[in-house]
Design a protein around this motif. Sequence first.
Motif, PDB file in Angstrom:
ATOM      1  N   TYR A 165      -9.501  -0.914   3.962  1.00 13.83           N
ATOM      2  CA  TYR A 165      -8.628  -0.920   5.135  1.00 13.83           C
ATOM      3  C   TYR A 165      -7.164  -1.123   4.740  1.00 13.83           C
ATOM      4  CZ  TYR A 165      -6.563  -2.376   9.561  1.00 13.83           C
ATOM      5  OH  TYR A 165      -5.756  -2.475  10.660  1.00 13.83           O
ATOM      6  N   VAL A 166      -6.928  -2.012   3.767  1.00 17.89           N
ATOM      7  CA  VAL A 166      -5.543  -2.319   3.391  1.00 17.89           C
ATOM      8  C   VAL A 166      -4.841  -1.074   2.839  1.00 17.89           C
ATOM      9  CG1 VAL A 166      -4.075  -3.673   1.828  1.00 17.89           C
ATOM     10  CG2 VAL A 166      -5.968  -4.767   3.018  1.00 17.89           C
ATOM     11  N   ASP A 167      -5.555  -0.290   2.022  1.00 16.52           N
ATOM     12  CA  ASP A 167      -4.922   0.941   1.524  1.00 16.52           C
ATOM     13  C   ASP A 167      -5.901   2.116   1.558  1.00 16.52           C
ATOM     14  OD1 ASP A 167      -3.320   2.861   0.507  1.00 16.52           O
ATOM     15  OD2 ASP A 167      -2.466   1.605  -1.081  1.00 16.52           O
ATOM     16  N   PRO A 168      -6.141   2.630   2.766  1.00 17.66           N
ATOM     17  CA  PRO A 168      -7.115   3.717   2.896  1.00 17.66           C
ATOM     18  C   PRO A 168      -6.664   4.990   2.184  1.00 17.66           C
ATOM     19  CG  PRO A 168      -6.012   3.308   5.006  1.00 17.66           C
ATOM     20  CD  PRO A 168      -5.592   2.218   4.068  1.00 17.66           C
TER      21      PRO A 168
ATOM     22  N   PRO B  22       0.814  -1.215   0.000  1.00 21.48           N
ATOM     23  CA  PRO B  22       0.000   0.000   0.000  1.00 21.48           C
ATOM     24  C   PRO B  22       0.855   1.275   0.000  1.00 21.48           C
ATOM     25  CG  PRO B  22      -0.734  -1.553   1.689  1.00 21.48           C
ATOM     26  CD  PRO B  22       0.579  -2.057   1.198  1.00 21.48           C
ATOM     27  N   LEU B  23       0.212   2.418  -0.266  1.00 17.39           N
ATOM     28  CA  LEU B  23       0.924   3.688  -0.376  1.00 17.39           C
ATOM     29  C   LEU B  23       1.679   4.052   0.899  1.00 17.39           C
ATOM     30  CD1 LEU B  23      -1.687   6.056  -2.139  1.00 17.39           C
ATOM     31  CD2 LEU B  23       0.042   4.571  -3.170  1.00 17.39           C
TER      32      LEU B  23
ATOM     33  N   LEU C 122      -6.955  -0.254  -3.510  1.00 15.51           N
ATOM     34  CA  LEU C 122      -6.951   0.663  -4.656  1.00 15.51           C
ATOM     35  C   LEU C 122      -5.570   1.243  -4.985  1.00 15.51           C
ATOM     36  CD1 LEU C 122     -10.394   2.147  -3.749  1.00 15.51           C
ATOM     37  CD2 LEU C 122      -9.841   1.110  -5.953  1.00 15.51           C
ATOM     38  N   THR C 123      -4.525   0.586  -4.545  1.00 14.53           N
ATOM     39  CA  THR C 123      -3.164   1.104  -4.704  1.00 14.53           C
ATOM     40  C   THR C 123      -2.781   1.399  -6.154  1.00 14.53           C
ATOM     41  OG1 THR C 123      -2.696  -0.470  -2.914  1.00 14.53           O
ATOM     42  CG2 THR C 123      -0.835   0.768  -3.810  1.00 14.53           C
ATOM     43  N   ASN C 124      -2.998   0.443  -7.050  1.00 15.49           N
ATOM     44  CA  ASN C 124      -2.597   0.656  -8.456  1.00 15.49           C
ATOM     45  C   ASN C 124      -3.335   1.840  -9.061  1.00 15.49           C
ATOM     46  OD1 ASN C 124      -0.933  -1.581  -8.486  1.00 15.49           O
ATOM     47  ND2 ASN C 124      -2.442  -2.929  -9.439  1.00 15.49           N
ATOM     48  N   ILE C 125      -4.611   1.937  -8.774  1.00 14.14           N
ATOM     49  CA  ILE C 125      -5.433   2.990  -9.385  1.00 14.14           C
ATOM     50  C   ILE C 125      -4.979   4.358  -8.861  1.00 14.14           C
ATOM     51  CG2 ILE C 125      -7.814   3.775  -9.820  1.00 14.14           C
ATOM     52  CD1 ILE C 125      -7.280   0.863 -10.764  1.00 14.14           C
ATOM     53  N   ALA C 126      -4.738   4.434  -7.549  1.00 10.78           N
ATOM     54  CA  ALA C 126      -4.295   5.710  -6.968  1.00 10.78           C
ATOM     55  C   ALA C 126      -2.920   6.093  -7.504  1.00 10.78           C
ATOM     56  CB  ALA C 126      -4.267   5.608  -5.441  1.00 10.78           C
ATOM     57  N   LEU C 127      -2.022   5.132  -7.599  1.00  8.01           N
ATOM     58  CA  LEU C 127      -0.678   5.436  -8.125  1.00  8.01           C
ATOM     59  C   LEU C 127      -0.773   5.964  -9.552  1.00  8.01           C
ATOM     60  CD1 LEU C 127       1.450   2.434  -6.803  1.00  8.01           C
ATOM     61  CD2 LEU C 127       1.816   4.862  -6.273  1.00  8.01           C
ATOM     62  N   ALA C 128      -1.647   5.380 -10.363  1.00 11.24           N
ATOM     63  CA  ALA C 128      -1.804   5.848 -11.746  1.00 11.24           C
ATOM     64  C   ALA C 128      -2.364   7.269 -11.749  1.00 11.24           C
ATOM     65  CB  ALA C 128      -2.715   4.891 -12.511  1.00 11.24           C
ATOM     66  N   MET C 129      -3.311   7.543 -10.864  1.00  8.21           N
ATOM     67  CA  MET C 129      -3.911   8.890 -10.811  1.00  8.21           C
ATOM     68  C   MET C 129      -2.912   9.937 -10.335  1.00  8.21           C
ATOM     69  SD  MET C 129      -7.655   8.109  -9.272  1.00  8.21           S
ATOM     70  CE  MET C 129      -8.986   7.583 -10.351  1.00  8.21           C
TER      71      MET C 129
END
Length: 313
Positions: free
Chosen positions: A172-175, A72-73, A130-137
């Motif tokens: 919870y894993v990547d809030p 996670p981030l 949602l880690t991959n999606i947030a990193l892309a954004m």
Amino acid sequence: MPEPRKIIIDTDPGQDDAVAILLALGSAELEIIGITAVAGNVPLKLTEKNARKICELAGRPDIKVYAGAIRPLVRELVTAEEVHGKTGLNGPDLPEPKMKLQEQYAVDYLVETLMREEAGTITLCPLGPLTNIALAMIREPRIASRIKEIVLMGGGFFEGGNVTPSAEFNIYVDPHAADVVFRSGVPIVMMPLDVTHKALTTTKRTEAFRKLGTKVGLATAQMLEFFERYDEGKYGTDGGPLHDPCVIAYLLKPELFQGRHCNVTVETSSELTMGMTVIDWWGVTKRPKNATVMRDIDHDGFFALLVERLGRL
Ligand code: BDR
Ligand code: CA
């Protein structure tokens, strides 16, 4: 027949992720242009491999699978082997995949694809943290306005949490990643525990997959039998909630679901309620509406759709 809808499935298989992938593969209305794996239910090395195992089970080694974030981030990775087993896909004995993992990093793939394809044509289907999606954004903020829609499994409100009293596992894993996504301005449809806990894999429903008499049907029954035992013990129900396929079912038959457009905000500071999705169902704040939150499902219709579509594989 109209052109199939282009989707990217972002996932951490997970038996229920696997059934979601199978549902999409069995549905001609959808074209999986890529699968991006993320760390979640089990570490990334296993989730990307499990995604390839499922594509091969469905006879689709041509699907492109990309590996993304290993953690996670901000927070340490939390996994869920107690639910999904050591491999993440315990139950059936699936062979090691022969199809290759794509070399490109999943986050680069997301950015490149969304910037290249016509704006408003790609739907993202996140089934894990949602880690991959947030990193892309974060890497390329312009992708937000190019995404058609995000239909995701995550969160919970009326039902409480499944990993803490207030938080659902994926959020919870990547809030922090979830916070980025819910603030992105992209239209979001959310499948929280409030709806997925109404989609139970009862003995009769699991049997219906076995009765398909196919490799996919048998593997699905075996996956569900393993997967449901944890939640059956926890909730005392016949069957466990089949979370992730709700996302794909919504794309195929939105009329199976009912919900409300409202504001969703993710808790990222309090340790007690970390990862809680605070859903303003009654519109008591002036916070902008950013997600359609589902709360009800026609569960018989949902399982009928699943059996029919998996039966095509
Ligand atoms: C979610 O967490 C995972 O265990 C499942 O695959 C699903 O995506 C449910 O909380
Ligand atoms: Ca999942």
